[in-house]
Design a protein around this motif. Structure first.
Motif, short mmCIF file in Angstrom:
data_model
loop_
_atom_site.label_atom_id
_atom_site.label_comp_id
_atom_site.label_asym_id
_atom_site.label_seq_id
_atom_site.Cartn_x
_atom_site.Cartn_y
_atom_site.Cartn_z
N ARG A 86 0.85 -1.18 0.00
CA ARG A 86 0.00 0.00 0.00
C ARG A 86 0.89 1.24 0.00
NH1 ARG A 86 -2.33 3.66 3.46
NH2 ARG A 86 -4.51 4.13 3.09
N ASN A 89 0.20 7.67 2.19
CA ASN A 89 -0.88 8.61 1.89
C ASN A 89 -0.39 9.79 1.06
OD1 ASN A 89 -2.80 7.09 3.19
ND2 ASN A 89 -2.70 8.22 5.09
N THR A 93 -0.90 10.46 -7.23
CA THR A 93 -2.15 9.88 -7.71
C THR A 93 -1.87 8.68 -8.60
OG1 THR A 93 -3.20 12.05 -7.61
CG2 THR A 93 -4.30 10.38 -8.94
N TRP A 96 -1.26 5.66 -6.55
CA TRP A 96 -2.51 5.16 -5.97
C TRP A 96 -3.37 4.46 -7.02
CZ3 TRP A 96 -3.88 3.90 -1.36
CH2 TRP A 96 -3.20 4.44 -0.27
N TYR A 99 -1.92 1.04 -7.45
CA TYR A 99 -2.26 0.19 -6.31
C TYR A 99 -3.72 -0.27 -6.41
CZ TYR A 99 -3.22 -1.35 -1.57
OH TYR A 99 -3.60 -2.09 -0.49
N ARG A 115 -6.86 11.78 -5.76
CA ARG A 115 -6.07 10.89 -4.89
C ARG A 115 -6.84 10.52 -3.63
NH1 ARG A 115 -1.87 12.12 -0.92
NH2 ARG A 115 -2.36 14.25 -1.42
N ILE A 119 -7.90 6.72 -2.37
CA ILE A 119 -7.51 6.19 -1.04
C ILE A 119 -8.75 5.68 -0.32
CG2 ILE A 119 -6.59 6.81 1.22
CD1 ILE A 119 -4.72 8.79 -0.28
#
Length: 123
Positions: A86, A89, A93, A96, A99, A115, A119
């Motif tokens: 992961r 934070n 973007t 993410w 992911y 983003r 999340i």
């Protein structure tokens, strides 16, 4: 080039906007698409390798096509990778999106989100 070496990599993510301006010039980007070969400095390459957004170009083989290369093909469609790390934070973007795709989300849907929305979707 003595301070930073460059190398070629194949882009695994859908889109990548590479900053190409010289110091002091206005910000300028070049858009690359999945499968493109990009030349990156070592710092940018380390960042994108960690995000699994690029792969080194292999000298004696052609670039992976959409029909598939079983070695380093990015996760797509319904494929999931529960072992994917992961991102932080504060990750980009694009990281993410990658992911989320590795967790089975649709790439085109994720690329439309901000983003923070991505999340929230993957948690």
């Amino acid at each position: 080039m003595s301070t930073s070496s460059t190398a070629d990599y194949v882009l695994l993510i859908h889109l990548f906007d590479q900053q190409i301006q010289k110091k002091g010039d206005p910000v300028e980007y070049r858009r690359h698409h999945q499968g493109d070969v990009v030349t990156l400095d070592s710092a940018e390459a380390r960042r994108l390798l960690k995000a699994k957004a690029i792969a080194p170009v292999e000298e004696d083989s052609s670039i992976a096509t959409e029909e598939g290369d079983s070695q380093k093909e990015p996760a797509t469609g319904g494929d999931t990778n529960a072992d994917a790390e992961r991102p932080a934070n504060t990750a980009t973007t694009a990281e993410w999106v990658e992911y989320a795709v590795s967790q089975g989300f649709d790439r085109s849907d994720m690329e439309k989100l901000k983003r923070a929305e991505i999340i929230a979707a993957v948690q």
